[in-house]
Design a protein around this motif. Sequence first.
Motif, PDB file in Angstrom:
ATOM      1  N   LEU A 192       0.807  -1.215   0.000  1.00 28.54           N
ATOM      2  CA  LEU A 192       0.000   0.000   0.000  1.00 28.54           C
ATOM      3  C   LEU A 192       0.845   1.271   0.000  1.00 28.54           C
ATOM      4  O   LEU A 192       0.523   2.241  -0.699  1.00 28.54           O
ATOM      5  N   ASP A 193       1.929   1.298   0.761  1.00 28.94           N
ATOM      6  CA  ASP A 193       2.781   2.497   0.779  1.00 28.94           C
ATOM      7  C   ASP A 193       3.373   2.771  -0.608  1.00 28.94           C
ATOM      8  O   ASP A 193       3.441   3.920  -1.051  1.00 28.94           O
ATOM      9  N   LYS A 194       3.814   1.717  -1.265  1.00 30.53           N
ATOM     10  CA  LYS A 194       4.369   1.895  -2.624  1.00 30.53           C
ATOM     11  C   LYS A 194       3.299   2.429  -3.573  1.00 30.53           C
ATOM     12  O   LYS A 194       3.579   3.284  -4.418  1.00 30.53           O
ATOM     13  N   LEU A 200       1.087   9.538  -5.960  1.00 29.42           N
ATOM     14  CA  LEU A 200       1.620  10.893  -5.802  1.00 29.42           C
ATOM     15  C   LEU A 200       2.644  11.243  -6.878  1.00 29.42           C
ATOM     16  O   LEU A 200       3.009  12.409  -7.034  1.00 29.42           O
ATOM     17  N   GLY A 201       3.132  10.232  -7.593  1.00 29.97           N
ATOM     18  CA  GLY A 201       4.217  10.467  -8.534  1.00 29.97           C
ATOM     19  C   GLY A 201       5.533  10.711  -7.820  1.00 29.97           C
ATOM     20  O   GLY A 201       6.432  11.386  -8.339  1.00 29.97           O
ATOM     21  N   TYR A 202       5.663  10.123  -6.617  1.00 25.89           N
ATOM     22  CA  TYR A 202       6.850  10.370  -5.792  1.00 25.89           C
ATOM     23  C   TYR A 202       7.850   9.228  -5.931  1.00 25.89           C
ATOM     24  O   TYR A 202       7.484   8.051  -5.985  1.00 25.89           O
ATOM     25  N   ALA A 203       9.137   9.580  -5.962  1.00 24.20           N
ATOM     26  CA  ALA A 203      10.220   8.603  -5.864  1.00 24.20           C
ATOM     27  C   ALA A 203      11.439   9.321  -5.306  1.00 24.20           C
ATOM     28  O   ALA A 203      11.761  10.442  -5.746  1.00 24.20           O
ATOM     29  N   ALA A 277       8.835   4.104 -10.464  1.00 25.17           N
ATOM     30  CA  ALA A 277       9.601   4.809  -9.429  1.00 25.17           C
ATOM     31  C   ALA A 277      11.051   4.993  -9.866  1.00 25.17           C
ATOM     32  O   ALA A 277      11.665   6.040  -9.605  1.00 25.17           O
ATOM     33  N   HIS A 278      11.600   3.986 -10.529  1.00 26.58           N
ATOM     34  CA  HIS A 278      12.983   4.109 -11.000  1.00 26.58           C
ATOM     35  C   HIS A 278      13.122   5.257 -11.995  1.00 26.58           C
ATOM     36  O   HIS A 278      14.065   6.067 -11.895  1.00 26.58           O
ATOM     37  N   LEU A 279      12.200   5.337 -12.952  1.00 25.83           N
ATOM     38  CA  LEU A 279      12.277   6.427 -13.936  1.00 25.83           C
ATOM     39  C   LEU A 279      12.163   7.785 -13.254  1.00 25.83           C
ATOM     40  O   LEU A 279      12.830   8.749 -13.655  1.00 25.83           O
ATOM     41  N   ARG A 280      11.323   7.867 -12.247  1.00 26.12           N
ATOM     42  CA  ARG A 280      11.138   9.147 -11.548  1.00 26.12           C
ATOM     43  C   ARG A 280      12.330   9.495 -10.664  1.00 26.12           C
ATOM     44  O   ARG A 280      12.496  10.655 -10.268  1.00 26.12           O
ATOM     45  N   PHE A 288      14.838  16.368 -21.550  1.00 24.50           N
ATOM     46  CA  PHE A 288      14.207  15.053 -21.505  1.00 24.50           C
ATOM     47  C   PHE A 288      13.295  14.863 -20.282  1.00 24.50           C
ATOM     48  O   PHE A 288      12.716  13.793 -20.115  1.00 24.50           O
ATOM     49  N   ALA A 289      13.171  15.872 -19.449  1.00 14.96           N
ATOM     50  CA  ALA A 289      12.414  15.714 -18.207  1.00 14.96           C
ATOM     51  C   ALA A 289      10.968  15.301 -18.471  1.00 14.96           C
ATOM     52  O   ALA A 289      10.420  14.383 -17.827  1.00 14.96           O
ATOM     53  N   ARG A 290      10.326  15.946 -19.449  1.00 11.19           N
ATOM     54  CA  ARG A 290       8.924  15.634 -19.732  1.00 11.19           C
ATOM     55  C   ARG A 290       8.790  14.233 -20.334  1.00 11.19           C
ATOM     56  O   ARG A 290       7.844  13.496 -20.009  1.00 11.19           O
ATOM     57  N   ALA A 291       9.717  13.834 -21.172  1.00  8.65           N
ATOM     58  CA  ALA A 291       9.667  12.500 -21.783  1.00  8.65           C
ATOM     59  C   ALA A 291       9.770  11.408 -20.714  1.00  8.65           C
ATOM     60  O   ALA A 291       9.026  10.412 -20.744  1.00  8.65           O
ATOM     61  N   PHE A 292      10.683  11.591 -19.766  1.00  5.26           N
ATOM     62  CA  PHE A 292      10.826  10.603 -18.697  1.00  5.26           C
ATOM     63  C   PHE A 292       9.594  10.597 -17.787  1.00  5.26           C
ATOM     64  O   PHE A 292       9.176   9.539 -17.309  1.00  5.26           O
ATOM     65  N   ARG A 293       9.034  11.775 -17.556  1.00  7.67           N
ATOM     66  CA  ARG A 293       7.830  11.853 -16.719  1.00  7.67           C
ATOM     67  C   ARG A 293       6.663  11.139 -17.396  1.00  7.67           C
ATOM     68  O   ARG A 293       5.909  10.397 -16.747  1.00  7.67           O
ATOM     69  N   LEU A 294       6.513  11.339 -18.693  1.00 10.39           N
ATOM     70  CA  LEU A 294       5.443  10.655 -19.428  1.00 10.39           C
ATOM     71  C   LEU A 294       5.687   9.148 -19.471  1.00 10.39           C
ATOM     72  O   LEU A 294       4.765   8.347 -19.332  1.00 10.39           O
ATOM     73  N   ALA A 295       6.953   8.760 -19.657  1.00 12.27           N
ATOM     74  CA  ALA A 295       7.283   7.335 -19.686  1.00 12.27           C
ATOM     75  C   ALA A 295       6.899   6.667 -18.368  1.00 12.27           C
ATOM     76  O   ALA A 295       6.356   5.559 -18.353  1.00 12.27           O
ATOM     77  N   ALA A 296       7.154   7.347 -17.256  1.00 14.34           N
ATOM     78  CA  ALA A 296       6.834   6.779 -15.937  1.00 14.34           C
ATOM     79  C   ALA A 296       5.342   6.543 -15.762  1.00 14.34           C
ATOM     80  O   ALA A 296       4.925   5.679 -14.980  1.00 14.34           O
ATOM     81  N   SER A 297       4.529   7.297 -16.500  1.00 14.46           N
ATOM     82  CA  SER A 297       3.081   7.154 -16.367  1.00 14.46           C
ATOM     83  C   SER A 297       2.512   6.021 -17.223  1.00 14.46           C
ATOM     84  O   SER A 297       1.320   5.735 -17.160  1.00 14.46           O
ATOM     85  N   PHE A 298       3.368   5.357 -18.001  1.00 19.92           N
ATOM     86  CA  PHE A 298       2.901   4.243 -18.835  1.00 19.92           C
ATOM     87  C   PHE A 298       2.307   3.113 -17.993  1.00 19.92           C
ATOM     88  O   PHE A 298       1.435   2.384 -18.446  1.00 19.92           O
ATOM     89  N   SER A 299       2.816   2.955 -16.797  1.00 19.99           N
ATOM     90  CA  SER A 299       2.342   1.846 -15.954  1.00 19.99           C
ATOM     91  C   SER A 299       0.994   2.136 -15.298  1.00 19.99           C
ATOM     92  O   SER A 299       0.383   1.230 -14.728  1.00 19.99           O
ATOM     93  N   ASP A 300       0.519   3.368 -15.374  1.00 20.64           N
ATOM     94  CA  ASP A 300      -0.707   3.725 -14.657  1.00 20.64           C
ATOM     95  C   ASP A 300      -1.885   2.844 -15.044  1.00 20.64           C
ATOM     96  O   ASP A 300      -2.594   2.316 -14.179  1.00 20.64           O
ATOM     97  N   GLN A 301      -2.124   2.699 -16.358  1.00 16.79           N
ATOM     98  CA  GLN A 301      -3.291   1.931 -16.783  1.00 16.79           C
ATOM     99  C   GLN A 301      -3.156   0.442 -16.468  1.00 16.79           C
ATOM    100  O   GLN A 301      -4.099  -0.148 -15.931  1.00 16.79           O
ATOM    101  N   PRO A 302      -2.007  -0.213 -16.752  1.00 16.99           N
ATOM    102  CA  PRO A 302      -1.880  -1.609 -16.339  1.00 16.99           C
ATOM    103  C   PRO A 302      -2.070  -1.805 -14.833  1.00 16.99           C
ATOM    104  O   PRO A 302      -2.694  -2.784 -14.409  1.00 16.99           O
ATOM    105  N   LEU A 303      -1.555  -0.881 -14.042  1.00  9.79           N
ATOM    106  CA  LEU A 303      -1.727  -0.996 -12.588  1.00  9.79           C
ATOM    107  C   LEU A 303      -3.194  -0.873 -12.200  1.00  9.79           C
ATOM    108  O   LEU A 303      -3.692  -1.619 -11.349  1.00  9.79           O
TER     109      LEU A 303
END
Length: 360
Positions: A192-194, A200-203, A277-280, A288-303
């Motif tokens: 749950l903490d993870k 939050l988009g925190y790492a 979390a690793h990407l963040r 490249f900051a926005r590209a990495f941020r968008l890449a990190a959100s790829f897992s949102d829907q599968p999760l």
Amino acid sequence: MALSPDSGYAYDVCLSYAGEQRTYVELVAAGLRRAGVRVFFDVYEQATLWGKDLYEHLSQIYQEAAQYCVLFASAEYAAKVWTSHERRNAQVRALNANEEYILPARFDDTRIPGLSPTVAYIDLRGIAPEALVGLILEKLRPHDDEERSLAVALPVVPRYSSEQMRLLLEKPPAWEFILFASELQIGQRALLDKWHDHELGYAARSGKHIDVESAPSYLEAKFSEAQEIISAIELIFSRSAQDRAFGEPGQAGDEERIKHLARKLLHVYEGLIDWSAHLRSLSVPSDFARAFRLAASFSDQPLREIRQFIESFTAMAERLPEMLAQGKPVRESMDLIVTADNSVIEEFNGELRRLGEVLG
């Protein structure tokens, strides 16, 4: 309604605990009160205790006023003056009683003075307050089998390992599906903490830096890694894996294989959270900051889809007793298909095109 109106005691149960465990004990007290138990819990007695000599009054409570005393043992309990006073008075009563009076429940393994290590206790590590309420009610209703059965009824899908053990001892019809849902619930709670960090988009920063030249290939490698994580779902939900775990029609399931499948799905779930979390956590060039941020959100829907599967499967498992009673068929197979969010893909590809134009 008191459970033991002829017992001669003012209370059915008195609770002795340290303030650090008040949140847990308060849930127990509330559950007992809802069940009609006369419970001595200091929070409920503030008006009664006001102005009294607490040393004398609590001596009377813990020596004479209750049928049972539930002692919530912990390191904090052993160290406090007032809990020691309550314990000593409870032990005076126990010494003079011909049957058990002190019912120990442990938050940890701290030695409690005067409490024999051979006295049976309830280990509270992994047991829900409502499950402890059920056990106390069972203790109070030892001669009424019907009421006892109702009193200790647990959720159909166990949310704690202690409740899961009871399921495996009894193995009611369709227990295999209930066990799978239980293992998913217990594992999801442990993460749950993870999950909250992911929401939050925190790492925490890892200290690893990715330079401009290696950023594109690094992203490509990470997407390959994500695909590898997700590919395990196909194996988990294959017909052969399900038959080995849950049993073919008319056959009992395999407890360890059921747990293994649930844990593998949770491994995918945790792996996707850790992937984002690793990407963040990386330090990347500002371009490249926005590209990495968008890449990190790829897992949102599968999760989200994995969480929705766990929720819907658990809901089905909770209805199993009713379904079986009505003669309805139990689902024979499970499916989980995870997908990508097309809007995220489009936005990410657009960002890569922009970077190509800017960086040449």
